[in-house]
Scaffold this motif. Structure first.
Motif, PDB file in Angstrom:
ATOM      1  N   UNK A   1     -10.382  -2.959  -2.336  1.00  0.00           N
ATOM      2  CA  UNK A   1      -9.840  -2.448  -3.587  1.00  0.00           C
ATOM      3  C   UNK A   1     -10.881  -1.680  -4.376  1.00  0.00           C
ATOM      4  N   UNK A   2     -10.420  -0.827  -5.272  1.00  0.00           N
ATOM      5  CA  UNK A   2     -11.321  -0.016  -6.088  1.00  0.00           C
ATOM      6  C   UNK A   2     -11.627  -0.706  -7.409  1.00  0.00           C
ATOM      7  N   UNK A   3     -12.802  -0.419  -7.942  1.00  0.00           N
ATOM      8  CA  UNK A   3     -13.247  -1.100  -9.150  1.00  0.00           C
ATOM      9  C   UNK A   3     -12.604  -0.572 -10.429  1.00  0.00           C
TER      10      UNK A   3
ATOM     11  N   UNK B   1     -12.159  -5.598 -10.041  1.00  0.00           N
ATOM     12  CA  UNK B   1     -13.442  -5.676 -10.738  1.00  0.00           C
ATOM     13  C   UNK B   1     -13.760  -7.112 -11.139  1.00  0.00           C
ATOM     14  N   UNK B   2     -12.763  -7.825 -11.602  1.00  0.00           N
ATOM     15  CA  UNK B   2     -12.948  -9.209 -12.012  1.00  0.00           C
ATOM     16  C   UNK B   2     -13.443 -10.070 -10.844  1.00  0.00           C
TER      17      UNK B   2
ATOM     18  N   UNK C   1     -17.747  -4.210   0.677  1.00  0.00           N
ATOM     19  CA  UNK C   1     -16.705  -3.625  -0.162  1.00  0.00           C
ATOM     20  C   UNK C   1     -15.990  -2.501   0.576  1.00  0.00           C
ATOM     21  N   UNK C   2     -14.656  -2.542   0.522  1.00  0.00           N
ATOM     22  CA  UNK C   2     -13.838  -1.465   1.067  1.00  0.00           C
ATOM     23  C   UNK C   2     -13.079  -0.856  -0.117  1.00  0.00           C
ATOM     24  N   UNK C   3     -13.520   0.301  -0.629  1.00  0.00           N
ATOM     25  CA  UNK C   3     -12.906   0.901  -1.819  1.00  0.00           C
ATOM     26  C   UNK C   3     -11.602   1.629  -1.494  1.00  0.00           C
TER      27      UNK C   3
END
Length: 210
Positions: free
Chosen positions: A5-7, A13-14, A28-30
């Motif tokens: 997921x994207x930040x 983000x949480x 991380x996979x954005x």
């Protein structure tokens, strides 16, 4: 572990901030729920984020579930929430308000972007009323707290959830989160956003195209 997921998502983000606060290593996979839906679908049939893939291949697919797992992994002494009792319930309530705020802010954004020619006025007004009421409730709650964070001098889930929701709401809907109307929340957001862990996981919001 792999966080998908994207930040710019307050929920992703949480989770990323909690992972770092706990000291857990992760990849991380954005991936975007719009542009990368099929990639996400291989791990989560809902095509939603955050999705957390554990080292054993197990997949956790909802932020509250992910954080519950991370709390268990960290142990009660390090957990970002009380193990039981009134403080735990209050924390869960504050988190529910924050995540509800973020959810309504997301819904309102999608309504205005994806249905920009014919938005539902009833839905828009409902979302705006819910967002405003939650901001007022959280402002009253935070203004009554003298400590640096929601439950003392140590950051917890409520602090992170509220700060992430406020940033997203402010970016998605200019003028809705008002520093003058919500000074305690503005101060809380500034305190959190100044922390290294918040600066590490941040991404400007780019609304999806209809």
């Amino acid at each position: 572990m792999i966080l998908i997921g994207q930040y710019d998502s307050p929920f992703v983000r949480r989770v990323a901030i909690a992972l770092r606060l706990y000291g857990f290593n992760f990849q991380h996979r954005p991936w975007s729920t719009f542009g990368d839906a099929e990639l996400i679908a291989a791990y989560n049939p809902l095509r939603r984020v955050p999705t957390l893939v554990l080292d054993n291949g197990e997949t956790l697919i909802e932020s509250a579930m992910i954080l519950d797992y991370l709390d268990e992994l960290a142990g009660p002494e390090k957990a970002l929430i009380a193990a039981r009792g009134p403080q735990r319930r209050q924390c869960l309530k504050s988190c529910a308000l924050a995540t509800g705020l973020a959810d309504k802010a997301v819904s309102l954004l999608y309504e205005r972007v994806l249905r920009k020619d014919h938005p539902s006025q009833i839905w828009v007004e409902r979302c705006e009323a819910q967002i405003g009421a939650v901001l007022d409730a959280l402002e009253k709650e935070r203004a009554a707290i003298a400590s640096p964070f929601w439950f003392g001098t140590r950051i917890g889930h409520a602090d992170v959830a509220v700060a992430c929701a406020l940033r997203f709401t402010g970016e998605a809907h200019a003028g809705v989160f008002d520093d003058v109307r919500h000074p305690a929340l503005a101060d809380h957001a500034s305190r959190c956003e100044a922390m290294q862990v918040f600066r590490e996981f941040v991404q400007p919001l780019i609304p999806p195209k209809g």
